[in-house]
Motif scaffolding. Structure first.
Motif, PDB file in Angstrom:
ATOM      1  N   VAL A   1       0.753  -1.158  -0.025  1.00  0.00           N
ATOM      2  CA  VAL A   1      -0.079  -0.130  -0.033  1.00  0.00           C
ATOM      3  C   VAL A   1       0.893   1.378   0.015  1.00  0.00           C
ATOM      4  O   VAL A   1       0.353   2.392  -0.580  1.00  0.00           O
ATOM      5  CB  VAL A   1      -0.770  -0.191   1.036  1.00  0.00           C
TER       6      VAL A   1
ATOM      7  N   LEU B   1       1.908   3.249  -3.187  1.00  0.00           N
ATOM      8  CA  LEU B   1       0.609   3.910  -3.821  1.00  0.00           C
ATOM      9  C   LEU B   1       0.577   5.255  -3.164  1.00  0.00           C
ATOM     10  O   LEU B   1       0.740   5.580  -1.929  1.00  0.00           O
ATOM     11  CB  LEU B   1      -0.360   3.239  -3.824  1.00  0.00           C
ATOM     12  N   SER B   2       0.094   6.508  -4.050  1.00  0.00           N
ATOM     13  CA  SER B   2      -0.068   7.663  -3.373  1.00  0.00           C
ATOM     14  C   SER B   2      -1.360   7.395  -2.689  1.00  0.00           C
ATOM     15  O   SER B   2      -2.037   6.553  -2.874  1.00  0.00           O
ATOM     16  CB  SER B   2      -0.237   8.709  -4.532  1.00  0.00           C
TER      17      SER B   2
ATOM     18  N   GLU C   1      -4.326   7.018  -5.078  1.00  0.00           N
ATOM     19  CA  GLU C   1      -4.306   5.544  -5.752  1.00  0.00           C
ATOM     20  C   GLU C   1      -4.698   4.677  -4.546  1.00  0.00           C
ATOM     21  O   GLU C   1      -5.371   3.683  -4.770  1.00  0.00           O
ATOM     22  CB  GLU C   1      -2.619   5.205  -5.942  1.00  0.00           C
ATOM     23  N   GLN C   2      -4.242   4.773  -3.372  1.00  0.00           N
ATOM     24  CA  GLN C   2      -4.937   4.020  -2.307  1.00  0.00           C
ATOM     25  C   GLN C   2      -6.423   3.897  -2.242  1.00  0.00           C
ATOM     26  O   GLN C   2      -7.109   2.874  -2.025  1.00  0.00           O
ATOM     27  CB  GLN C   2      -4.511   4.271  -0.877  1.00  0.00           C
TER      28      GLN C   2
ATOM     29  N   GLN D   1      -8.397   4.732  -4.825  1.00  0.00           N
ATOM     30  CA  GLN D   1      -8.832   4.169  -5.921  1.00  0.00           C
ATOM     31  C   GLN D   1      -8.696   2.635  -5.907  1.00  0.00           C
ATOM     32  O   GLN D   1      -9.948   1.868  -5.964  1.00  0.00           O
ATOM     33  CB  GLN D   1      -7.946   4.387  -7.263  1.00  0.00           C
ATOM     34  N   LEU D   2      -7.607   2.031  -5.442  1.00  0.00           N
ATOM     35  CA  LEU D   2      -7.320   0.452  -4.877  1.00  0.00           C
ATOM     36  C   LEU D   2      -8.644   0.216  -4.227  1.00  0.00           C
ATOM     37  O   LEU D   2      -9.463  -0.729  -4.446  1.00  0.00           O
ATOM     38  CB  LEU D   2      -6.208   0.399  -4.557  1.00  0.00           C
ATOM     39  N   THR D   3      -8.921   0.764  -3.108  1.00  0.00           N
ATOM     40  CA  THR D   3      -9.745   0.411  -1.897  1.00  0.00           C
ATOM     41  C   THR D   3     -11.342   0.232  -2.554  1.00  0.00           C
ATOM     42  O   THR D   3     -11.851  -0.687  -2.593  1.00  0.00           O
ATOM     43  CB  THR D   3      -9.792   1.283  -0.877  1.00  0.00           C
TER      44      THR D   3
ATOM     45  N   LEU E   1     -11.945   0.118  -5.947  1.00  0.00           N
ATOM     46  CA  LEU E   1     -12.081  -1.249  -6.930  1.00  0.00           C
ATOM     47  C   LEU E   1     -12.118  -2.490  -6.360  1.00  0.00           C
ATOM     48  O   LEU E   1     -13.201  -3.161  -6.657  1.00  0.00           O
ATOM     49  CB  LEU E   1     -10.747  -0.889  -7.698  1.00  0.00           C
ATOM     50  N   LEU E   2     -11.454  -2.598  -5.049  1.00  0.00           N
ATOM     51  CA  LEU E   2     -11.390  -3.928  -4.535  1.00  0.00           C
ATOM     52  C   LEU E   2     -12.898  -4.019  -3.882  1.00  0.00           C
ATOM     53  O   LEU E   2     -13.459  -5.154  -3.739  1.00  0.00           O
ATOM     54  CB  LEU E   2     -10.407  -3.784  -3.428  1.00  0.00           C
ATOM     55  N   ARG E   3     -13.651  -3.096  -3.481  1.00  0.00           N
ATOM     56  CA  ARG E   3     -14.789  -3.089  -2.867  1.00  0.00           C
ATOM     57  C   ARG E   3     -15.621  -3.590  -3.651  1.00  0.00           C
ATOM     58  O   ARG E   3     -16.898  -4.416  -3.459  1.00  0.00           O
ATOM     59  CB  ARG E   3     -15.087  -2.004  -1.840  1.00  0.00           C
ATOM     60  N   LYS E   4     -15.869  -2.825  -4.756  1.00  0.00           N
ATOM     61  CA  LYS E   4     -16.512  -3.075  -6.075  1.00  0.00           C
ATOM     62  C   LYS E   4     -16.526  -4.473  -6.366  1.00  0.00           C
ATOM     63  O   LYS E   4     -17.475  -5.262  -6.932  1.00  0.00           O
ATOM     64  CB  LYS E   4     -16.499  -1.994  -7.142  1.00  0.00           C
TER      65      LYS E   4
END
Lengths: 140, 140
Positions: free
Chosen positions: A120, A123-124, A127-128, A130-132, A134-137
């Motif tokens: 983690v 990532l900026s 970005e963190q 965004q990743l969260t 996307l993963l949740r979706k």
DNA sequence: TATTGTTATACTCTATAACTATA
DNA sequence: TATAGTTATAGAGTATAACAATA
């Protein structure tokens, strides 16, 4: 060392990336536990005992059979890392609690398991987030 | 059922999301294998045999001891899912290959393990690309 | 009678050490 | 001597079934 879970038919780049992440994560978890001479299951159970709880609660939370928890807790107890206290409200039940040594070892494990933190950290902050998202979706 | 690997000190939302992903992924992998009466390790080895290869190559690829592979392959062989052919170039070595039944079961496994496919399918093509890029960056 | 947890049993995964056969 | 793989052994995870104590 645990075997990686894949690859299945990684029909997309995203699926392959998910597989690689899971593979590296699992290996890092196991390596961190091994540094402390713990099995992954022992490290896992130890990590669930910030609050003390019953055998059944542990089994349900971890999605395994109660007899399995009995064995793991027995070994943790033999190592002096947890105790099984009587439950004053129900004399059938037990409350599993970490000892001071258990607390200490759990803390050392959290320090040794650097993978998620490190990953983690690459990532900026944006970005963190965004990743969260996307993963949740993706998890539905 | 395998125990989940965490939670450690999930100090951020992103770390928690990573943990949840790994947890669900691993459980789904194990459940898919169990549907076919395979252990996760058996499903994993079977999945690595699109091309036949030696015991040592399998061990190195999976990051475990060669004697471990011997046991797993022995059980797969007893199930009629793989064969151990002599290696014409080196009479010490063996080439492990899937049988027709092994091919079939591997295909059924790939069908049964829907998690990664389903998860990625919840994202748009653009989102899939973003996820891939973020995971690759996080993996370093 | 139902529930909490344990015990008995069996199978698999895993590593280490010692071994065989071959290179 | 070195390498590929196996065998022997031991510890741990896991589930099922049978059981004890308590609710």
């Amino acid at each position: 060392m645990a075997l990686p879970s894949g690859p299945v038919t990684t029909s997309s780049e995203a699926e392959a990336a998910l597989f690689d992440l899971v593979d590296v994560y699992d290996r890092a978890y196991e390596a961190a536990a091994a540094e402390l001479s713990l099995s992954p299951a022992q490290a896992c159970v130890l990590g669930r005992l910030d609050e003390r709880r019953g055998m059944g609660a542990l089994a349900e939370e971890l999605g395994c059979d109660a007899s399995n928890i009995t064995q793991i807790v027995m070994r943790l107890e033999a190592l002096g890392l947890v105790t099984r206290e009587p439950n004053p409200r129900d004399r059938r039940a037990r409350l599993v609690a970490r000892t001071r040594r258990g607390d200490e070892l759990n803390h050392r494990f959290a320090t040794a398991f650097t993978f998620a933190r490190t990953a983690v950290g690459r990532l900026s902050p944006d970005e963190q987030d965004q990743l969260t998202a996307l993963l949740r979706k993706a998890l539905g």
